[in-house]
Design a protein around this motif. Structure first.
Motif, PDB file in Angstrom:
ATOM      1  N   THR A   1       0.804  -1.232   0.000  1.00 17.09           N
ATOM      2  CA  THR A   1       0.000   0.000   0.000  1.00 17.09           C
ATOM      3  C   THR A   1       0.833   1.277   0.000  1.00 17.09           C
ATOM      4  OG1 THR A   1      -0.114  -0.034   2.407  1.00 17.09           O
ATOM      5  CG2 THR A   1      -1.932  -1.087   1.219  1.00 17.09           C
ATOM      6  N   GLU A   2       2.146   1.166  -0.085  1.00 18.58           N
ATOM      7  CA  GLU A   2       2.993   2.363  -0.047  1.00 18.58           C
ATOM      8  C   GLU A   2       2.814   3.162  -1.338  1.00 18.58           C
ATOM      9  OE1 GLU A   2       7.650   2.867  -0.532  1.00 18.58           O
ATOM     10  OE2 GLU A   2       7.157   2.052   1.442  1.00 18.58           O
ATOM     11  N   PHE A   3       2.543   4.464  -1.204  1.00 20.93           N
ATOM     12  CA  PHE A   3       2.372   5.312  -2.384  1.00 20.93           C
ATOM     13  C   PHE A   3       3.709   5.528  -3.069  1.00 20.93           C
ATOM     14  CE2 PHE A   3       2.517   9.424  -4.532  1.00 20.93           C
ATOM     15  CZ  PHE A   3       1.523   9.216  -5.476  1.00 20.93           C
ATOM     16  N   ARG A   4       3.690   5.382  -4.405  1.00 17.48           N
ATOM     17  CA  ARG A   4       4.865   5.662  -5.224  1.00 17.48           C
ATOM     18  C   ARG A   4       4.422   6.477  -6.436  1.00 17.48           C
ATOM     19  NH1 ARG A   4       8.668   0.493  -5.897  1.00 17.48           N
ATOM     20  NH2 ARG A   4       8.998   1.658  -7.822  1.00 17.48           N
ATOM     21  N   GLU A   5       4.990   7.657  -6.536  1.00 20.58           N
ATOM     22  CA  GLU A   5       4.663   8.571  -7.640  1.00 20.58           C
ATOM     23  C   GLU A   5       4.971   7.928  -8.992  1.00 20.58           C
ATOM     24  OE1 GLU A   5       2.967  11.937  -9.034  1.00 20.58           O
ATOM     25  OE2 GLU A   5       3.383  11.722  -6.906  1.00 20.58           O
ATOM     26  N   ASP A   6       6.074   7.175  -9.075  1.00 19.61           N
ATOM     27  CA  ASP A   6       6.442   6.564 -10.352  1.00 19.61           C
ATOM     28  C   ASP A   6       5.383   5.574 -10.822  1.00 19.61           C
ATOM     29  OD1 ASP A   6       7.316   4.920  -8.144  1.00 19.61           O
ATOM     30  OD2 ASP A   6       8.547   3.759  -9.525  1.00 19.61           O
ATOM     31  N   LEU A   7       4.747   4.843  -9.897  1.00 17.53           N
ATOM     32  CA  LEU A   7       3.699   3.904 -10.285  1.00 17.53           C
ATOM     33  C   LEU A   7       2.455   4.649 -10.769  1.00 17.53           C
ATOM     34  CD1 LEU A   7       3.983   1.252  -7.432  1.00 17.53           C
ATOM     35  CD2 LEU A   7       4.926   1.148  -9.752  1.00 17.53           C
ATOM     36  N   LYS A   8       2.090   5.697 -10.067  1.00 15.79           N
ATOM     37  CA  LYS A   8       0.926   6.503 -10.476  1.00 15.79           C
ATOM     38  C   LYS A   8       1.160   7.103 -11.863  1.00 15.79           C
ATOM     39  CE  LYS A   8      -2.098  10.223  -8.986  1.00 15.79           C
ATOM     40  NZ  LYS A   8      -3.380   9.593  -9.092  1.00 15.79           N
ATOM     41  N   ASN A   9       2.369   7.632 -12.089  1.00  7.16           N
ATOM     42  CA  ASN A   9       2.702   8.237 -13.382  1.00  7.16           C
ATOM     43  C   ASN A   9       2.707   7.227 -14.521  1.00  7.16           C
ATOM     44  OD1 ASN A   9       2.941  10.713 -12.127  1.00  7.16           O
ATOM     45  ND2 ASN A   9       5.172  10.636 -12.000  1.00  7.16           N
ATOM     46  N   LYS A  10       2.955   5.955 -14.207  1.00  3.01           N
ATOM     47  CA  LYS A  10       2.978   4.901 -15.227  1.00  3.01           C
ATOM     48  C   LYS A  10       1.612   4.233 -15.395  1.00  3.01           C
ATOM     49  CE  LYS A  10       7.295   4.899 -16.514  1.00  3.01           C
ATOM     50  NZ  LYS A  10       7.699   5.184 -17.869  1.00  3.01           N
ATOM     51  N   GLY A  11       0.578   4.809 -14.747  1.00  2.16           N
ATOM     52  CA  GLY A  11      -0.768   4.283 -14.913  1.00  2.16           C
ATOM     53  C   GLY A  11      -1.099   3.078 -14.062  1.00  2.16           C
ATOM     54  N   LYS A  12      -0.355   2.868 -12.980  1.00  3.28           N
ATOM     55  CA  LYS A  12      -0.624   1.763 -12.067  1.00  3.28           C
ATOM     56  C   LYS A  12      -1.612   2.226 -10.996  1.00  3.28           C
ATOM     57  CE  LYS A  12       2.451  -0.813 -14.127  1.00  3.28           C
ATOM     58  NZ  LYS A  12       2.005  -1.437 -15.331  1.00  3.28           N
TER      59      LYS A  12
ATOM     60  N   GLU B   1      -0.660   3.410  -5.083  1.00  2.53           N
ATOM     61  CA  GLU B   1      -0.481   2.859  -3.727  1.00  2.53           C
ATOM     62  C   GLU B   1      -0.286   1.350  -3.791  1.00  2.53           C
ATOM     63  OE1 GLU B   1      -3.841   4.243  -1.471  1.00  2.53           O
ATOM     64  OE2 GLU B   1      -3.176   6.329  -1.606  1.00  2.53           O
ATOM     65  N   HIS B   2       0.883   0.955  -4.359  1.00  2.00           N
ATOM     66  CA  HIS B   2       1.153  -0.466  -4.563  1.00  2.00           C
ATOM     67  C   HIS B   2       2.578  -0.862  -4.168  1.00  2.00           C
ATOM     68  CE1 HIS B   2      -2.660  -0.592  -6.609  1.00  2.00           C
ATOM     69  NE2 HIS B   2      -2.272   0.404  -7.402  1.00  2.00           N
ATOM     70  N   GLY B   3       3.299   0.042  -3.528  1.00  4.01           N
ATOM     71  CA  GLY B   3       4.681  -0.231  -3.167  1.00  4.01           C
ATOM     72  C   GLY B   3       4.796  -0.938  -1.827  1.00  4.01           C
ATOM     73  N   PHE B   4       5.974  -1.484  -1.583  1.00  3.62           N
ATOM     74  CA  PHE B   4       6.258  -2.088  -0.281  1.00  3.62           C
ATOM     75  C   PHE B   4       7.736  -1.970   0.043  1.00  3.62           C
ATOM     76  CE2 PHE B   4       6.624  -5.628  -3.284  1.00  3.62           C
ATOM     77  CZ  PHE B   4       7.841  -6.193  -2.932  1.00  3.62           C
ATOM     78  N   ARG B   5       7.998  -2.050   1.306  1.00  2.63           N
ATOM     79  CA  ARG B   5       9.349  -1.981   1.871  1.00  2.63           C
ATOM     80  C   ARG B   5       9.305  -2.833   3.135  1.00  2.63           C
ATOM     81  NH1 ARG B   5      13.126   2.443   1.363  1.00  2.63           N
ATOM     82  NH2 ARG B   5      11.849   3.307  -0.287  1.00  2.63           N
ATOM     83  N   VAL B   6      10.032  -3.948   3.161  1.00  2.67           N
ATOM     84  CA  VAL B   6       9.985  -4.879   4.289  1.00  2.67           C
ATOM     85  C   VAL B   6      11.400  -5.099   4.807  1.00  2.67           C
ATOM     86  CG1 VAL B   6       9.317  -7.196   5.033  1.00  2.67           C
ATOM     87  CG2 VAL B   6       7.960  -6.011   3.312  1.00  2.67           C
ATOM     88  N   ASP B   7      11.585  -4.878   6.100  1.00  2.00           N
ATOM     89  CA  ASP B   7      12.891  -5.048   6.727  1.00  2.00           C
ATOM     90  C   ASP B   7      13.048  -6.488   7.198  1.00  2.00           C
ATOM     91  OD1 ASP B   7      15.254  -4.940   8.140  1.00  2.00           O
ATOM     92  OD2 ASP B   7      14.662  -3.258   9.403  1.00  2.00           O
ATOM     93  N   LEU B   8      13.997  -7.196   6.598  1.00  2.00           N
ATOM     94  CA  LEU B   8      14.300  -8.575   6.980  1.00  2.00           C
ATOM     95  C   LEU B   8      15.697  -8.689   7.578  1.00  2.00           C
ATOM     96  CD1 LEU B   8      12.957 -10.471   3.827  1.00  2.00           C
ATOM     97  CD2 LEU B   8      11.767 -10.039   5.979  1.00  2.00           C
ATOM     98  N   SER B   9      16.281  -7.562   7.958  1.00  4.81           N
ATOM     99  CA  SER B   9      17.670  -7.568   8.428  1.00  4.81           C
ATOM    100  C   SER B   9      17.856  -8.386   9.705  1.00  4.81           C
ATOM    101  CB  SER B   9      18.174  -6.138   8.630  1.00  4.81           C
ATOM    102  OG  SER B   9      17.384  -5.483   9.605  1.00  4.81           O
ATOM    103  N   HIS B  10      16.776  -8.617  10.426  1.00  2.00           N
ATOM    104  CA  HIS B  10      16.860  -9.381  11.667  1.00  2.00           C
ATOM    105  C   HIS B  10      16.866 -10.894  11.432  1.00  2.00           C
ATOM    106  CE1 HIS B  10      12.639  -9.074  10.605  1.00  2.00           C
ATOM    107  NE2 HIS B  10      12.411 -10.150  11.343  1.00  2.00           N
TER     108      HIS B  10
END
Length: 141
Positions: free
Chosen positions: A52-63, A67-76
């Motif tokens: 659900t993360e908003f990304r301007e590049d996706l909106k500009n490309k017609g996606k 609100e289709h981005g993600f960022r997941v921390d797996l460093s642990h």
């Protein structure tokens, strides 16, 4: 004549950096509806989430609404063999979503970075069998 059907779910892992997996997932039949994605580490599901993360590049490309981005921390997590990022509903991996561990670090066939200031500029590197990293810049249309 048969026409190839476009996949309904489409997504991409943009980068894995310092244990953080970044990318996006999109349902072409419901462009404003977020999709569910899961991450497997060494064949075990470790995270299920809605992109659900908003990304301007996706909106500009017609996606849809972008609100289709993600960022997941797996460093642990300790990753011994593999990491897979896939759609929950179909178990289909995202593009660049099947990664393997090489000497304790995540490596995909391509490590990709999309410039936020200019989403048409994409940098990627490929690890060749000789063990050297070769960087390439390209511009996408």
């Amino acid at each position: 004549l048969f026409r190839r059907k476009k996949p309904e779910l489409f997504g991409f892992v943009d980068a894995v950096s310092e244990g953080v997996v970044m990318g996006w997932g999109f349902d072409q039949t419901s462009p404003d509806k977020p999709v569910s994605i899961e991450i497997l580490v060494d064949s075990k599901i470790v995270s299920t989430f809605v992109a659900t993360e908003f990304r301007e590049d996706l909106k500009n490309k017609g996606k849809g609404n972008g609100e289709h981005g993600f960022r997941v921390d797996l460093s642990h997590l300790s990753i011994n063999e593999s990491l897979i990022v896939r759609f929950t509903d179909t178990a289909t991996p995202l593009i660049n979503g099947e990664l393997s561990v090489d000497r304790g670090t995540l490596r995909s066939e391509f490590d990709l970075h999309i410039e936020k200031s200019d989403p048409t500029h994409v940098s990627f590197s490929k690890k060749f069998q000789v063990g050297a990293d070769h960087g390439i810049d390209c511009y996408c249309r």
